[in-house]
Design a protein around this motif. Structure first.
Motif, short mmCIF file in Angstrom:
data_model
loop_
_atom_site.label_atom_id
_atom_site.label_comp_id
_atom_site.label_asym_id
_atom_site.label_seq_id
_atom_site.Cartn_x
_atom_site.Cartn_y
_atom_site.Cartn_z
N ARG A 96 0.82 -1.22 0.00
CA ARG A 96 0.00 0.00 0.00
C ARG A 96 0.85 1.26 0.00
O ARG A 96 0.34 2.34 -0.26
CB ARG A 96 -0.93 -0.03 1.20
CG ARG A 96 -1.88 -1.25 1.10
CD ARG A 96 -2.92 -1.31 2.17
NE ARG A 96 -3.75 -0.12 2.12
CZ ARG A 96 -4.42 0.34 3.18
NH1 ARG A 96 -4.35 -0.28 4.32
NH2 ARG A 96 -5.15 1.42 3.08
N GLY A 117 5.20 -6.71 7.85
CA GLY A 117 4.70 -5.58 7.07
C GLY A 117 5.56 -5.23 5.88
O GLY A 117 5.14 -4.48 5.00
N TRP A 129 5.75 -1.55 1.56
CA TRP A 129 5.09 -1.90 2.81
C TRP A 129 3.64 -2.31 2.57
O TRP A 129 2.96 -1.74 1.72
CB TRP A 129 5.08 -0.70 3.75
CG TRP A 129 6.43 -0.17 4.09
CD1 TRP A 129 7.14 0.77 3.41
CD2 TRP A 129 7.24 -0.56 5.20
NE1 TRP A 129 8.35 1.00 4.03
CE2 TRP A 129 8.43 0.21 5.13
CE3 TRP A 129 7.08 -1.46 6.25
CZ2 TRP A 129 9.45 0.09 6.07
CZ3 TRP A 129 8.09 -1.58 7.18
CH2 TRP A 129 9.26 -0.82 7.09
N ASP A 185 1.43 -1.80 4.90
CA ASP A 185 0.72 -0.74 5.62
C ASP A 185 0.73 0.54 4.80
O ASP A 185 1.73 0.90 4.19
CB ASP A 185 1.42 -0.52 6.97
CG ASP A 185 0.71 0.48 7.86
OD1 ASP A 185 -0.33 1.01 7.47
OD2 ASP A 185 1.23 0.73 8.96
N SER A 193 0.64 3.58 5.93
CA SER A 193 1.41 4.64 6.59
C SER A 193 2.55 4.04 7.40
O SER A 193 2.51 4.01 8.64
CB SER A 193 0.51 5.47 7.50
OG SER A 193 -0.44 6.16 6.75
N PRO A 194 3.57 3.54 6.73
CA PRO A 194 4.68 2.91 7.48
C PRO A 194 5.43 3.93 8.32
O PRO A 194 5.55 5.09 7.96
CB PRO A 194 5.58 2.37 6.36
CG PRO A 194 5.28 3.23 5.19
CD PRO A 194 3.84 3.61 5.30
N ARG A 195 5.91 3.46 9.44
CA ARG A 195 6.70 4.32 10.31
C ARG A 195 8.18 4.05 9.99
O ARG A 195 8.86 3.35 10.72
CB ARG A 195 6.40 4.03 11.76
CG ARG A 195 4.93 4.23 12.10
CD ARG A 195 4.71 4.55 13.55
NE ARG A 195 3.35 4.58 14.00
CZ ARG A 195 2.37 5.32 13.51
NH1 ARG A 195 2.58 6.04 12.46
NH2 ARG A 195 1.17 5.32 14.03
N GLN A 251 2.23 6.59 -1.71
CA GLN A 251 1.12 5.65 -1.78
C GLN A 251 1.30 4.83 -3.04
O GLN A 251 1.63 5.37 -4.10
CB GLN A 251 -0.21 6.40 -1.83
CG GLN A 251 -1.40 5.49 -1.91
CD GLN A 251 -2.70 6.25 -2.09
OE1 GLN A 251 -2.73 7.47 -2.16
NE2 GLN A 251 -3.79 5.52 -2.20
#
Length: 194
Positions: A108, A142, A163, A165, A167-169, A176
């Protein structure tokens, strides 16, 4: 393996729905492209995840440099040039490629971080340390795919990670993923490539 990216920065009031529609209608065209490991159709939107700009910036991993050249000189890239002008295309020599635990899920987002090696740094040591970090990252929940590459002209490393996710940290610019073409995602040599 070779990494490649171009970024098309768009006006602040640009309707990013145009890019979304473009990818929705054309993204599948590279789903079977020989020599392409993967293409992540990435966008950034102004004000989202810290992005100061609207940007269309796909990221590619190529298993065949001849296919990369063929793409840049072929019809697909002519469409980009026709619609947006000819962007500067960055490319880096691949040093590490790893598939993560989320490789079976649609990614994502992706992060891209560049790192210029200090002039007094030992390049081999810096690359080995960065590759070790990517080896560890490839085991992280992830993570879909992670890659490390080098531009020896600038002595710059690029760290790229897909990733699961949205909104990866993780450090770096966040994009996106609108579509992933991955005809050869399992074919590039995994692990260190030097």
């Amino acid at each position: 393996m070779h990494a490649m990216q171009y970024a098309i920065t768009l006006p602040a009031d640009y309707d990013m729905g145009i890019i979304r529609a473009r990818v929705a209608s054309r993204g599948h065209l590279l789903d079977e492209y020989a020599g392409l490991a993967l293409k992540a159709y990435g966008i950034r939107e102004r004000g989202v995840d810290g992005s100061p700009v609207h940007q269309y910036a796909p990221f590619y991993l190529w298993s065949d440099p001849q296919a990369m050249s063929g793409f840049l000189l072929g019809d697909g890239f002519r469409g980009v040039v026709r619609d947006f002008g000819r962007p500067a295309v960055r490319h880096w020599q691949g040093l590490f490629h790893g598939r993560g635990p989320a490789a079976g899920a649609p990614p994502r987002a992706f992060t891209r971080r560049t790192e210029t090696l200090a002039e007094d740094a030992d390049a081999a040591t810096a690359v080995a340390e960065a590759a070790a970090a990517h080896e560890e990252l490839a085991t992280t929940n992830g993570v879909h795919t992670t890659a490390l590459a080098l531009d020896p002209h600038r002595w710059e490393l690029v760290h790229f990670t897909l990733w699961a996710d949205a909104s990866p940290r993780a450090a770096g610019a966040r994009f996106q993923v609108l579509h992933l073409s991955a005809p050869g995602a399992e074919r590039p040599v995994t692990g260190r490539q030097w």
